[in-house]
Motif scaffolding. Sequence first.
Motif, PDB file in Angstrom:
ATOM      1  N   ASP A 161       0.788  -1.239   0.000  1.00  0.00           N
ATOM      2  CA  ASP A 161       0.000   0.000   0.000  1.00  0.00           C
ATOM      3  C   ASP A 161       0.820   1.289   0.000  1.00  0.00           C
ATOM      4  OD1 ASP A 161      -2.668   1.321   0.270  1.00  0.00           O
ATOM      5  OD2 ASP A 161      -1.840   1.971   2.193  1.00  0.00           O
ATOM      6  N   TRP A 162       1.968   1.320   0.655  1.00  0.00           N
ATOM      7  CA  TRP A 162       2.674   2.596   0.833  1.00  0.00           C
ATOM      8  C   TRP A 162       4.134   2.310   1.155  1.00  0.00           C
ATOM      9  CZ3 TRP A 162      -0.323   7.378   2.199  1.00  0.00           C
ATOM     10  CH2 TRP A 162       0.491   8.491   2.425  1.00  0.00           C
ATOM     11  N   TYR A 163       5.047   3.032   0.484  1.00  0.00           N
ATOM     12  CA  TYR A 163       6.464   2.858   0.813  1.00  0.00           C
ATOM     13  C   TYR A 163       7.197   4.182   0.686  1.00  0.00           C
ATOM     14  CZ  TYR A 163       7.074   2.365  -4.328  1.00  0.00           C
ATOM     15  OH  TYR A 163       7.074   2.553  -5.687  1.00  0.00           O
ATOM     16  N   PHE A 164       8.407   4.202   1.237  1.00  0.00           N
ATOM     17  CA  PHE A 164       9.259   5.390   1.219  1.00  0.00           C
ATOM     18  C   PHE A 164      10.463   5.132   0.314  1.00  0.00           C
ATOM     19  CE2 PHE A 164       7.071   5.420   5.328  1.00  0.00           C
ATOM     20  CZ  PHE A 164       6.458   6.662   5.265  1.00  0.00           C
ATOM     21  N   VAL A 165      10.912   6.178  -0.375  1.00  0.00           N
ATOM     22  CA  VAL A 165      11.979   6.041  -1.366  1.00  0.00           C
ATOM     23  C   VAL A 165      13.123   6.990  -1.053  1.00  0.00           C
ATOM     24  CG1 VAL A 165      12.612   6.275  -3.801  1.00  0.00           C
ATOM     25  CG2 VAL A 165      10.378   5.336  -3.173  1.00  0.00           C
ATOM     26  N   GLN A 166      14.333   6.453  -1.112  1.00  0.00           N
ATOM     27  CA  GLN A 166      15.540   7.257  -0.997  1.00  0.00           C
ATOM     28  C   GLN A 166      16.268   7.215  -2.338  1.00  0.00           C
ATOM     29  OE1 GLN A 166      17.952   6.298   2.370  1.00  0.00           O
ATOM     30  NE2 GLN A 166      19.516   7.817   1.903  1.00  0.00           N
ATOM     31  N   LEU A 167      16.504   8.394  -2.911  1.00  0.00           N
ATOM     32  CA  LEU A 167      17.192   8.495  -4.194  1.00  0.00           C
ATOM     33  C   LEU A 167      18.681   8.747  -3.980  1.00  0.00           C
ATOM     34  CD1 LEU A 167      14.714  10.741  -6.217  1.00  0.00           C
ATOM     35  CD2 LEU A 167      14.939   8.249  -6.338  1.00  0.00           C
ATOM     36  N   SER A 168      19.476   8.273  -4.930  1.00  0.00           N
ATOM     37  CA  SER A 168      20.906   8.538  -4.941  1.00  0.00           C
ATOM     38  C   SER A 168      21.366   8.447  -6.391  1.00  0.00           C
ATOM     39  CB  SER A 168      21.654   7.516  -4.070  1.00  0.00           C
ATOM     40  OG  SER A 168      21.597   6.230  -4.666  1.00  0.00           O
ATOM     41  N   GLU A 169      22.673   8.387  -6.619  1.00  0.00           N
ATOM     42  CA  GLU A 169      23.186   8.221  -7.970  1.00  0.00           C
ATOM     43  C   GLU A 169      22.941   6.809  -8.485  1.00  0.00           C
ATOM     44  OE1 GLU A 169      24.308  10.732  -9.841  1.00  0.00           O
ATOM     45  OE2 GLU A 169      23.693  11.932  -8.114  1.00  0.00           O
ATOM     46  N   ARG A 170      22.662   5.886  -7.579  1.00  0.00           N
ATOM     47  CA  ARG A 170      22.363   4.512  -7.975  1.00  0.00           C
ATOM     48  C   ARG A 170      20.848   4.316  -8.050  1.00  0.00           C
ATOM     49  NH1 ARG A 170      26.992   0.709  -5.119  1.00  0.00           N
ATOM     50  NH2 ARG A 170      28.778   2.039  -5.655  1.00  0.00           N
ATOM     51  N   ARG A 171      20.421   3.087  -8.193  1.00  0.00           N
ATOM     52  CA  ARG A 171      18.987   2.820  -8.304  1.00  0.00           C
ATOM     53  C   ARG A 171      18.271   3.184  -7.001  1.00  0.00           C
ATOM     54  NH1 ARG A 171      16.879   0.326 -12.569  1.00  0.00           N
ATOM     55  NH2 ARG A 171      18.302  -0.624 -14.090  1.00  0.00           N
ATOM     56  N   PRO A 172      16.986   3.560  -7.099  1.00  0.00           N
ATOM     57  CA  PRO A 172      16.237   3.950  -5.890  1.00  0.00           C
ATOM     58  C   PRO A 172      16.069   2.787  -4.917  1.00  0.00           C
ATOM     59  CG  PRO A 172      15.109   4.655  -7.900  1.00  0.00           C
ATOM     60  CD  PRO A 172      16.189   3.723  -8.324  1.00  0.00           C
ATOM     61  N   LEU A 173      16.101   3.127  -3.628  1.00  0.00           N
ATOM     62  CA  LEU A 173      15.823   2.163  -2.574  1.00  0.00           C
ATOM     63  C   LEU A 173      14.423   2.414  -2.036  1.00  0.00           C
ATOM     64  CD1 LEU A 173      19.202   2.215  -0.601  1.00  0.00           C
ATOM     65  CD2 LEU A 173      18.441   0.524  -2.279  1.00  0.00           C
ATOM     66  N   ALA A 174      13.620   1.348  -1.958  1.00  0.00           N
ATOM     67  CA  ALA A 174      12.245   1.442  -1.475  1.00  0.00           C
ATOM     68  C   ALA A 174      12.120   0.710  -0.151  1.00  0.00           C
ATOM     69  CB  ALA A 174      11.282   0.843  -2.496  1.00  0.00           C
ATOM     70  N   TYR A 175      11.528   1.379   0.852  1.00  0.00           N
ATOM     71  CA  TYR A 175      11.413   0.848   2.205  1.00  0.00           C
ATOM     72  C   TYR A 175       9.939   0.757   2.616  1.00  0.00           C
ATOM     73  CZ  TYR A 175      16.329   2.339   2.568  1.00  0.00           C
ATOM     74  OH  TYR A 175      17.676   2.522   2.365  1.00  0.00           O
ATOM     75  N   GLY A 176       9.554  -0.366   3.180  1.00  0.00           N
ATOM     76  CA  GLY A 176       8.228  -0.496   3.760  1.00  0.00           C
ATOM     77  C   GLY A 176       8.221  -0.016   5.197  1.00  0.00           C
ATOM     78  N   SER A 177       7.033   0.171   5.762  1.00  0.00           N
ATOM     79  CA  SER A 177       6.926   0.604   7.157  1.00  0.00           C
ATOM     80  C   SER A 177       5.898  -0.178   7.952  1.00  0.00           C
ATOM     81  CB  SER A 177       6.557   2.089   7.227  1.00  0.00           C
ATOM     82  OG  SER A 177       7.662   2.892   6.934  1.00  0.00           O
ATOM     83  N   GLU A 178       5.048  -0.945   7.300  1.00  0.00           N
ATOM     84  CA  GLU A 178       3.988  -1.660   8.009  1.00  0.00           C
ATOM     85  C   GLU A 178       4.440  -3.068   8.375  1.00  0.00           C
ATOM     86  OE1 GLU A 178      -0.116  -0.970   6.466  1.00  0.00           O
ATOM     87  OE2 GLU A 178       0.963   0.112   4.891  1.00  0.00           O
ATOM     88  N   LYS A 179       4.143  -3.467   9.583  1.00  0.00           N
ATOM     89  CA  LYS A 179       4.480  -4.809  10.057  1.00  0.00           C
ATOM     90  C   LYS A 179       3.530  -5.842   9.464  1.00  0.00           C
ATOM     91  CE  LYS A 179       3.309  -5.684  14.285  1.00  0.00           C
ATOM     92  NZ  LYS A 179       3.273  -5.644  15.763  1.00  0.00           N
ATOM     93  N   ASN A 180       2.238  -5.546   9.525  1.00  0.00           N
ATOM     94  CA  ASN A 180       1.199  -6.398   8.962  1.00  0.00           C
ATOM     95  C   ASN A 180       0.296  -5.544   8.075  1.00  0.00           C
ATOM     96  OD1 ASN A 180       1.992  -8.838  10.323  1.00  0.00           O
ATOM     97  ND2 ASN A 180       1.113  -7.985  12.206  1.00  0.00           N
ATOM     98  N   PHE A 181      -0.553  -6.205   7.278  1.00  0.00           N
ATOM     99  CA  PHE A 181      -1.235  -5.502   6.201  1.00  0.00           C
ATOM    100  C   PHE A 181      -2.753  -5.580   6.344  1.00  0.00           C
ATOM    101  CE2 PHE A 181       2.865  -7.152   4.757  1.00  0.00           C
ATOM    102  CZ  PHE A 181       3.512  -5.948   4.516  1.00  0.00           C
ATOM    103  N   TYR A 182      -3.409  -4.541   5.845  1.00  0.00           N
ATOM    104  CA  TYR A 182      -4.856  -4.347   5.987  1.00  0.00           C
ATOM    105  C   TYR A 182      -5.503  -4.700   4.651  1.00  0.00           C
ATOM    106  CZ  TYR A 182      -9.090  -1.742   7.503  1.00  0.00           C
ATOM    107  OH  TYR A 182     -10.352  -1.349   7.868  1.00  0.00           O
ATOM    108  N   VAL A 183      -6.201  -5.836   4.578  1.00  0.00           N
ATOM    109  CA  VAL A 183      -6.689  -6.331   3.293  1.00  0.00           C
ATOM    110  C   VAL A 183      -8.188  -6.616   3.342  1.00  0.00           C
ATOM    111  CG1 VAL A 183      -4.456  -7.338   2.699  1.00  0.00           C
ATOM    112  CG2 VAL A 183      -6.174  -8.746   3.856  1.00  0.00           C
ATOM    113  N   GLU A 184      -8.770  -6.695   2.144  1.00  0.00           N
ATOM    114  CA  GLU A 184     -10.174  -7.050   2.006  1.00  0.00           C
ATOM    115  C   GLU A 184     -10.337  -8.562   2.046  1.00  0.00           C
ATOM    116  OE1 GLU A 184     -12.100  -5.258  -1.303  1.00  0.00           O
ATOM    117  OE2 GLU A 184     -11.302  -3.262  -0.903  1.00  0.00           O
ATOM    118  N   GLY A 185     -11.473  -9.001   2.552  1.00  0.00           N
ATOM    119  CA  GLY A 185     -11.731 -10.425   2.694  1.00  0.00           C
ATOM    120  C   GLY A 185     -11.876 -11.165   1.385  1.00  0.00           C
TER     121      GLY A 185
END
Length: 316
Positions: A161-185
Amino acid sequence: MAYDIELISTAEKEELFSRYEARFLYSSKCSLHGICLRLLTDQEQTKEYWEDNFYSMSESVRSHGRLIVLDDPERKMGVKYDPLSRTAFLFNIDYYGWVKSIALAVACDILEDQHRIFSVHGAALDVKGQGASLIAPSKTGKTTHSWGLLRMEDARLVTDDWYFVQLSERRPLAYGSEKNFYVEGDIAGIWPEYQGLVDRARFDNKGRAIVNVRWTVGQGGVVPMTTMYHIILLKRDKGDERTVIPMSTGDALDYLVKNNFCNPHQLVRDERKLALRTEFFRKFLERCEVHMVNTAGDPLSTQDAIRRIVCGGTCE
């Protein structure tokens, strides 16, 4: 947007805080990519969902921002946000999905201003060591197809659902923050592999639940970060016969800007923030291979198309 957002002054925040302080029965702190966010509420279920959803933070750590979640019949449903103190009041919101998204949006507001770390309202997975992201407006299949990809042996979920990105001269790094996930049945109705997970879940009044997907995919099926290679934008357009459309950086950026970055939960939307986010997405898109996928077809054929992009035609 299903709820209103009103920016308020710090003086207004103090007045609201004093008015409702006696109702703050529950307090819980979480860590969102290093940001300490404090929940104050009189709703036991909201506190329980929060603690199931996010990684905990020690109560001895001072918070960077706050969410205050309350019901008040004299107020209309909505959010009042003080950008200076990073304090959000959520009134009469009974959908936990909005609570968690506003929490992530507060962390986003802090990170993009103070650390130039930006948010993407999208799913992120690691497939054979390469990151792939699904970014889409609501109801176009982002969660469905991220969980579909997770069924692959070499896929690991960073976030649905949502992640954070750190840019640099190399490829972007994507980080999650949620331990567990909120989903539809209904996720198990599309991918039967998740039926056991759904059977064990406790669903709320919106037909959603916080689930630990590791019960199905194993402890190694969820990872904290990935290096991003593929960005897949989704649309649902029955008038377009194409399924997969390669996209230039310019066309992809136009799509995202037109659709408000596919993120209805941005708390501050002034010209400065728009410029910051537009420049971030331009750089992010430039460093990745970008496609548009039309999800108007059946889920299985759409999933096959997404897998061919992510794996270069070599997926099992």
